[in-house]
Motif scaffolding. Structure first.
Motif, PDB file in Angstrom:
ATOM      1  N   SER A 149     104.739  12.011  60.866  1.00 15.33           N
ATOM      2  CA  SER A 149     105.519  10.787  60.640  1.00 15.33           C
ATOM      3  C   SER A 149     106.140  10.774  59.247  1.00 15.33           C
ATOM      4  CB  SER A 149     104.630   9.554  60.827  1.00 15.33           C
ATOM      5  OG  SER A 149     104.129   9.481  62.147  1.00 15.33           O
ATOM      6  N   ASP A 294      96.895   2.076  62.387  1.00 16.89           N
ATOM      7  CA  ASP A 294      98.104   1.547  63.045  1.00 16.89           C
ATOM      8  C   ASP A 294      99.038   0.904  62.022  1.00 16.89           C
ATOM      9  OD1 ASP A 294      97.450  -1.787  63.821  1.00 16.89           O
ATOM     10  OD2 ASP A 294      95.969  -0.476  62.907  1.00 16.89           O
ATOM     11  N   GLN A 295      98.464   0.276  60.978  1.00 19.96           N
ATOM     12  CA  GLN A 295      99.298  -0.305  59.922  1.00 19.96           C
ATOM     13  C   GLN A 295     100.031   0.776  59.139  1.00 19.96           C
ATOM     14  OE1 GLN A 295      96.229  -2.467  57.832  1.00 19.96           O
ATOM     15  NE2 GLN A 295      96.746  -4.401  58.848  1.00 19.96           N
ATOM     16  N   LYS A 298     102.878   2.040  61.356  1.00 17.32           N
ATOM     17  CA  LYS A 298     103.897   0.994  61.494  1.00 17.32           C
ATOM     18  C   LYS A 298     104.717   0.872  60.213  1.00 17.32           C
ATOM     19  CE  LYS A 298     104.551  -3.855  62.748  1.00 17.32           C
ATOM     20  NZ  LYS A 298     103.902  -5.129  63.136  1.00 17.32           N
ATOM     21  N   PHE A 299     104.034   0.952  59.066  1.00 20.56           N
ATOM     22  CA  PHE A 299     104.735   0.886  57.787  1.00 20.56           C
ATOM     23  C   PHE A 299     105.740   2.030  57.667  1.00 20.56           C
ATOM     24  CE2 PHE A 299     104.878   2.237  53.272  1.00 20.56           C
ATOM     25  CZ  PHE A 299     105.505   1.120  52.748  1.00 20.56           C
ATOM     26  N   TRP A 301     107.275   3.882  60.196  1.00 22.59           N
ATOM     27  CA  TRP A 301     108.409   3.874  61.122  1.00 22.59           C
ATOM     28  C   TRP A 301     109.248   2.603  61.029  1.00 22.59           C
ATOM     29  CZ3 TRP A 301     109.897   8.255  62.953  1.00 22.59           C
ATOM     30  CH2 TRP A 301     108.964   9.272  63.189  1.00 22.59           C
ATOM     31  N   VAL A 302     108.620   1.468  60.684  1.00 22.22           N
ATOM     32  CA  VAL A 302     109.352   0.198  60.660  1.00 22.22           C
ATOM     33  C   VAL A 302     109.986  -0.075  59.295  1.00 22.22           C
ATOM     34  CG1 VAL A 302     109.112  -2.311  60.905  1.00 22.22           C
ATOM     35  CG2 VAL A 302     107.918  -0.784  62.474  1.00 22.22           C
ATOM     36  N   VAL A 303     109.335   0.367  58.223  1.00 24.38           N
ATOM     37  CA  VAL A 303     109.831   0.078  56.872  1.00 24.38           C
ATOM     38  C   VAL A 303     110.478   1.302  56.235  1.00 24.38           C
ATOM     39  CG1 VAL A 303     109.204  -0.700  54.548  1.00 24.38           C
ATOM     40  CG2 VAL A 303     108.095  -1.717  56.544  1.00 24.38           C
ATOM     41  N   PRO A 306     113.899   3.079  58.163  1.00 23.88           N
ATOM     42  CA  PRO A 306     115.182   2.391  57.900  1.00 23.88           C
ATOM     43  C   PRO A 306     115.585   2.438  56.427  1.00 23.88           C
ATOM     44  CG  PRO A 306     113.757   1.052  59.301  1.00 23.88           C
ATOM     45  CD  PRO A 306     112.922   2.186  58.805  1.00 23.88           C
TER      46      PRO A 306
END
Length: 324
Positions: A149, A294-295, A298-299, A301-303, A306
């Motif tokens: 990731s 999971d955090q 998520k950090f 791919w989501v933050v 982008p």
């Protein structure tokens, strides 16, 4: 030609001979600095200021039984820590330490670094799989997801540097910063690279593959003796490598503005910058709590994704319009 080959061989030997003791000394530095920041002594018994504590630890590790679990895949179990240490050591081949010191001046030096960082994940994954242990396997799976990731964002974060300098050659990237360090225009890229580097080296707070409160010791649960020491060596060399690459890509490598440049040799300025980042890595370990897995993903791919794409887009637009 023969003289040049002998000189390169000598240079490689010296760099490797210095890198391995540096990794051992970083253990002492980390313990001393954490002790100071947490208002306690740290190692202070073995040698002056506890400086020989790392040597004592090395002797203890080498004295331990080099045990291979009977239920493991012996060949892969032995190869896994060697792969990790070798990938990190090979990455240093393209790092320009000064105008005249460096193993290789590859035109694709940056790509070579990213490739070695990608291969290093095999060490952790194979260690978890070959151990044939549930805790080790979970640690290996975490390492695979985390590294794959954050590799994406690490690669995207340095593309802004490539756009501004027009090269993948690390020495040329340093020389391109003679008029100003790239941290001025690539602060967002530097932030993404640093976060990805912490995740790649499995340092706190991103040490989920070896989270001792959840997985005992994660992917190296079944390791002991010299093989465990190789994992330890790879971790601390990884910290040094990410620090060195941060300096090369964003902080001008060995370059310093006048009149500071004339105060010390270029190599010493490069080492001072690296030590600043190493101290930051150590301070980070004592400051931030470990997130849930999971955090962490998520950090990323989501933050981070982008943000990395936005930084690349803005850099390209500003480059085309002549602002940068």
């Amino acid at each position: 030609m023969m003289v040049e080959m002998l000189w390169k061989l000598f240079e490689i030997t010296i760099i490797i001979a210095l890198l391995i003791p540096i990794a051992a000394m970083l253990v002492w530095v980390e313990r001393r600095m954490i002790g100071i920041w947490q208002d306690r002594c740290g190692p202070n018994r073995v040698g002056p200021f506890g400086v020989l504590q790392s040597l004592a630890d090395l002797l203890k590790i080498l004295g331990k039984e080099d045990w291979i679990p009977p239920f493991s895949d012996r060949l892969v179990f032995v190869l896994a820590p060697i792969i990790g240490a070798m990938c990190v050591l090979m990455s240093f081949a393209v790092v320009p330490f000064s105008p005249s010191i460096g193993v290789s001046d590859l035109n694709i030096g940056l790509l070579f670094f990213l490739a070695m960082a990608s291969l290093a994940v095999y060490s952790v994954v194979l260690a978890g799989w070959a151990s044939n242990s549930k805790y080790a396997l979970l640690g290996g799976m975490r390492a695979a997801a985390q590294t794959v990731s954050y590799e994406v964002f690490m690669g995207l974060s340095v593309m802004g540097v490539v756009l501004l300098t027009g090269t993948f050659n690390l020495r040329e990237i340093v020389l391109a910063q003679s008029d100003g360090w790239l941290i001025q225009s690539q602060f967002v890229g530097f932030f993404i690279f640093l976060v990805a580097g912490i995740a790649e080296s499995h340092r706190l707070p991103f040490d989920l593959p070896e989270a001792e409160t959840e997985l005992t010791a994660g992917f190296h649960t079944e390791y002991s003796g010299l093989k465990f020491a190789l994992f330890f060596l790879g971790e601390y060399l990884g910290v040094t490598l990410i620090s060195a690459m941060s300096v090369v890509l964003f902080f001008g490598g060995w370059l310093m503005p006048e009149p500071l440049a004339s105060w010390l040799p270029p190599l010493l300025w490069f080492i001072i910058k690296i030590m600043f980042f190493v101290m930051f890595f150590i301070l980070l370990r004592t400051s931030l709590p470990r997130p849930r897995f999971d955090q962490l993903l998520k950090f990323g791919w989501v933050v981070m994704l982008p943000l990395a794409l936005l930084n690349l887009l803005v850099t390209a637009v500003l480059r085309l319009t002549g602002v940068l």
